[in-house]
Structure formats: C-alpha cells, structure tokens
Design an enzyme around this catalytic site. Structure first.
Site, PDB file in Angstrom:
ATOM      1  CD1 TRP B 105     -22.973  62.320  27.214  1.00  0.00           C
ATOM      2  CD2 TRP B 105     -23.433  63.673  28.921  1.00  0.00           C
ATOM      3  NE1 TRP B 105     -22.041  63.336  27.218  1.00  0.00           N
ATOM      4  CE2 TRP B 105     -22.297  64.174  28.254  1.00  0.00           C
ATOM      5  CE3 TRP B 105     -23.897  64.363  30.034  1.00  0.00           C
ATOM      6  CZ2 TRP B 105     -21.628  65.331  28.663  1.00  0.00           C
ATOM      7  CZ3 TRP B 105     -23.226  65.511  30.447  1.00  0.00           C
ATOM      8  CH2 TRP B 105     -22.117  65.974  29.759  1.00  0.00           C
ATOM      9  CG  ASP B 124     -24.415  67.859  33.560  1.00  0.00           C
ATOM     10  OD1 ASP B 124     -23.248  67.708  33.153  1.00  0.00           O
ATOM     11  OD2 ASP B 124     -25.379  68.066  32.817  1.00  0.00           O
TER      12      ASP B 124
END
Lengths: 368, 180
Positions: B105, B124
């Site tokens: 994101w 991540d």
C-alpha cells in the site's frame, strides 16, 4: 526432651487422623455451556472468543479461533458459531489451509469444518463475515488482493461458490438472502443471492460519498431496517435494500457545525453500536484533527435514530473507548473496551458505570 | 523438377512477396506516418523509466533526518504495523529469512528536510512470526479496507508463499505531486 518428642508424636498422629477424615476429590466432567442468558456477549480476541455474562462479569467459556480469523458469527437459531480460519501446517509457514469452522453451543467445540478457498481476509473486521437472512448461508470475505466473497452452506456443511466483488469489500446482509458491499468508488453494491447460495443479480447505487474527502467507516452496523454508515468526519447515512435496489437516506449530522468547531470526531475500532428496538446509536467520540479516526473516544454520544438528534453524552475521561457495543436486551448494557484490555460495563439507559471486567483485550464484541 | 529448382523457385517467391508487401506498405502509408510511429516508439521507450516505480531507482538520494526505529520517523506517516528496522531488517529490506511482499500500500509523507512530499511504498515482510517490536499505527491519508491501496490496516502479504505477517519497510518511490 522426652516430653517434647511425645508431644510431637501426638501432634503428628492427630494431623494424620484429621487428613484421613477428608474425602479425596476427583476431577468432575467438564462444564457445559448454559443457554445464553440476558446480556451475554463474546469478546473476540486474536486467538479466541471469550463468552461473558455482562450482568455479573463472569466468564462462561471460550471458543478457539485461528490467529487469522476476522470475526465470529453466531447463529442463535442453529445454536452454532461460525469462524473462518486460516492455518499453516507449520504454524506460521508450510501449507495453508482455510476452513469455515463450526462450533457448537454446548461444548463450545469445533463440530464440523468446511474447506474453503485459501483466500480469507485475516483482519478483525466484523463485516468480513455475515450470516445471510435464510440462516443457511454464511458469507466470508476474501482478499488475494482481488476481492471476493465465499458462500458456505452451513446446513449441508458444504462450500457453495465464490462471488467476485471487484473494488468492493465487507458483507452487509439484508433481507431475501442478499447482501450489500461497500465499494471504493463511494457506492454500495447489492448482490442478490438465491436459495442455493448463488448470485442471481447485482446492482449498484450512484456515488453518495467521496472516499478521498470523507470515507464511511469500514465498521458498518445493522439497524432495525438496514444499516447505518458513518463517515470519518461524522456524517451518517441510513441505507437499506428494497427488492433489487438500495435506498440511501439523506446524510445527517453526528457532528454538527458547533461540534466541528470544537474538533469533535468519531474514532476508535468498532466505534459505534445500535440498539435496534430502542433505535439508539452509541458512538465513541474524541477531539482531534483529520486522520485521527482510530483515536479512542473520550466520550460516548447517544443519538435517537428516530429524531436523528443527540440525546446524551457519556464522559469517559480516564478510560477512552476503543471498541463499544450495546446489548439488545430491554434493559441494555453498554460495553466499552479500553486500550488496556479492560471491559467497562455501563447501564446503557442510565449511563452509570456498573462493573469492570479484567482482560482479555477485546478486538470486537459480539452480542449473544 | 529437380531439388535445386525447387529451392530457387522458393527464394524467388519469398523475394517477390517481400517486394510486393513493401510496395503495398509504401503506397498505403506516407513516410511522415512511418516517422511519426517510429518517433512514438522511441519516445515511449524513453518515457518508460519515468514511471513512478522505475523513477525511484533513478533518483540519487533522499535527504534524510530522524531515527528510523521510531514511529515518529517521517516515512512512517501512514504505516500500520511493526518496523522492520527494529527486527533485523533495514528501511528498505526485510529481516533475515523473511519474504518481501511484491504488493504494497502507499502513503504520501512530507520529508521535513526538504519540505517535499514523497510517495512511500509500505511493503510487508512475510512468512515468519510477527515481530512484536516497535509497533506503529500512523494514519495520515489512511483509507478504509474497501479502498485497499491506501488502507494501512490490511496485511499486505500477497504474492508470497506465506501470508503470515512479520514487519513492514518503507521504500521511497519518488516525489509526490500531492499538496498539503
């Protein structure tokens, strides 16, 4: 010296005689869960759902969930709990296996599971799972990151299929077995589901909010006639489905112009809750700037959904509210989870603090 | 008809066809058209490195200030998760054995040194137990989960072998045109 030894022996004898009089205890069969009583609720944490009686603060039992379970869906009619779960064969790595686990009420144990596509979302959002209105189908949100919904037949314990919902997430069940879903372009999509759990039609509203300027929270709450959506800046929309279309009510103010001047905003996690029959909205509020939409509330505001006016403010200066829920009883209790893992129980009509339940840290509450 | 004759005839046919096609092409499109198409192709090839992802690699360096093991560090303005810099990784790389997610994101953060906005990709690191150090939940321009590209609540371990979340890094993609 002899006297001392004699006295000692007498005491030893007396002690062993006293021991001999107690019946040794044996382990009894495990408890079974009673019928959920008034003001029972579940505190859903990362690994488990803890069941409490809010009337006295006593814990009743627990169901185990996977660390990737978004929420727990009860079915009071079928006396079951449904939890989408994701497991890896070696804990955090290895082969992935996603299932919908079905737990019974009596022993709070898994009694069945249905294999579903390895796609479930793994964040604690209540609307990532929903029981459709026929009570037979459970819908589970997927993200891969493509978004879709898995439908499971819990009566036949079978996977029915997957419904694609590109650009839309969250499951808001409505009548006729249908569900609405919130879309990133500021619309709601209605997906009509037939008696077999398959999609029969879909339709979309026109844009009614702007996701960049003021998005509605991803924590929708059911009302008596539909759902209530609240934006980050404090506008509310009543939405409901009628046949094959969605009605979006006019926006009304949680935060009035005067409140906005004092920087009041909604905030928290599961930040608002509704007593359906009494038509009361409870919402966690704080003073802060834009993008403080997760900030726990220093007050809970109470609104009448009939008049769309605020009727009370509950001050919580020392224990900010992160997640709240009102029970659906005629004499309801308001549960407020703080950041320290405590659950504070208030009388939801008199606004008096009744008790505090220590631990666990509740991510979500579920009414039973 | 011998073998050589067949080969000759085939070559002749190829030559004829190629000549005919070229002539047809020349009749149908002008030289200017050809040049314009060639030009577009060259311009396209030249523009490709300007796309946001590639541009970050072309940039020389971002002026830096602050402690990247602190949630207050400027690149973390829209980061929700734990910081890989506290877990054996760096600001742009995962800790040992963790698998970087190719999908992320994005957030827009203001760099206090040059007072410019930068587009940050929060990737991540996945496939290991969650690293429970330096938890951070900043929410600038954060959007709800039904608008995933700007939602900091979502665990972005997608396109990797294991979806288990470990920690997050913050990579500068380039300058952002976003105001405020």
């Amino acid at each position: 010296m002899r006297v001392i030894i004699f006295t000692g022996l007498c005491l030893l004898l007396a002690a062993s005689m006293a021991n001999a009089q107690i019946q040794p205890q044996t382990m009894q069969p495990s408890e079974t869960m009673d019928e959920p009583g008034k003001n029972w609720f579940m505190s859903v944490t990362r690994d488990a759902g803890y069941i409490f009686d809010a009337s006295n603060g006593e814990m009743q039992g627990l169901i185990s969930i996977s660390g990737h379970t978004p929420a727990v869906q009860p079915s009071l009619a079928r006396r079951e709990f449904y939890a989408a779960a994701s497991y890896y064969s070696r804990g955090v790595y290895g082969d992935r296996s996603d299932v919908l686990t079905i737990h019974d009420f009596e022993n709070l144990s898994p009694v069945a599971e249905v294999k579903i596509p390895n796609k479930i979302t793994s964040l604690d959002f209540r609307a990532y799972i929903g029981l459709l209105s026929d009570g037979k189908h459970v819908a589970v949100s997927n993200m891969t990151p493509a978004q879709s919904v898995t439908i499971v037949d819990v009566e036949n314990r079978s996977f029915v299929g997957e419904i694609s919902t590109p650009g839309c997430a969250l499951i808001l069940p409505v009548q006729n077995n249908d569900f609405m879903t919130l879309c990133g372009d500021g619309t709601l999509m209605l997906v009509e589901v037939d008696g077999n759990g398959s999609e029969s039609n879909r339709s979309r509203t026109s844009k009614f909010f702007d996701v960049q300027d003021d998005p509605v929270y991803d924590r929708p709450v059911e009302t008596a006639a539909g759902w209530l959506l609240v934006t980050n800046e404090g506008k509310a929309f009543n939405v409901s489905a009628a046949g094959n279309r969605v009605n979006v009510g006019n926006a009304w103010d949680i935060v009035t112009t005067e409140d906005a001047e004092e920087n009041w905003r909604p905030g928290g996690k599961q930040l608002y809750s509704i007593h359906k029959r009494l038509g009361l909205l409870y919402i966690s509020m704080h003073q802060g700037k834009q993008y403080t939409h997760y900030e726990p509330g220093t007050e809970v505001w109470v609104f009448s959904l009939a008049t769309k006016k605020r009727i009370a403010r509950i001050e919580l200066a020392e224990t900010p509210a992160e997640t709240i829920m009102v029970t659906q009883e005629a004499e309801p209790l308001l549960l407020i989870a703080d950041e320290e893992g405590k659950t504070h129980v208030y009388d939801a009509l008199r606004f008096t603090h009744e008790r505090t339940i220590e631990g666990p840290q509740a991510d979500l509450f579920e009414d039973l | 008809m011998n073998k050589n004759s067949i080969v000759d005839r085939t070559y002749y046919w190829i030559d004829q066809t190629a000549r005919q096609q070229t002539l047809n092409l020349a009749r149908l499109i002008s030289r200017r058209n050809f040049l314009s198409r060639l030009g577009m192709m060259l311009a396209g090839a030249a523009t490709f490195p300007l796309l946001p992802v590639s541009r970050s690699f072309a940039q020389e360096s971002v002026p830096e200030i602050g402690n990247n093991q602190s949630c207050e560090y400027w690149r973390y303005c829209a980061l929700g998760g734990t910081l890989c810099t506290c877990c054996g990784g760096t600001i742009t790389s995962c800790p040992p054995g963790a698998e970087p997610s190719p999908i992320s994101w994005v957030g827009t953060c203001r760099n206090p040194v040059d007072d410019r906005n930068y587009l940050i990709s929060y990737n991540d690191c996945c496939g290991k137990s969650v690293c429970q150090r330096c938890g951070c939940h900043n929410t600038e321009r954060d959007k709800p989960v039904y608008f995933p590209s700007n939602a900091d609540s979502i665990l972005w371990c997608f396109g990797v072998d294991h979806r288990t979340y470990h920690c997050t890094v913050a990579v500068v993609l380039g300058e952002s045109s976003t105001d405020n």
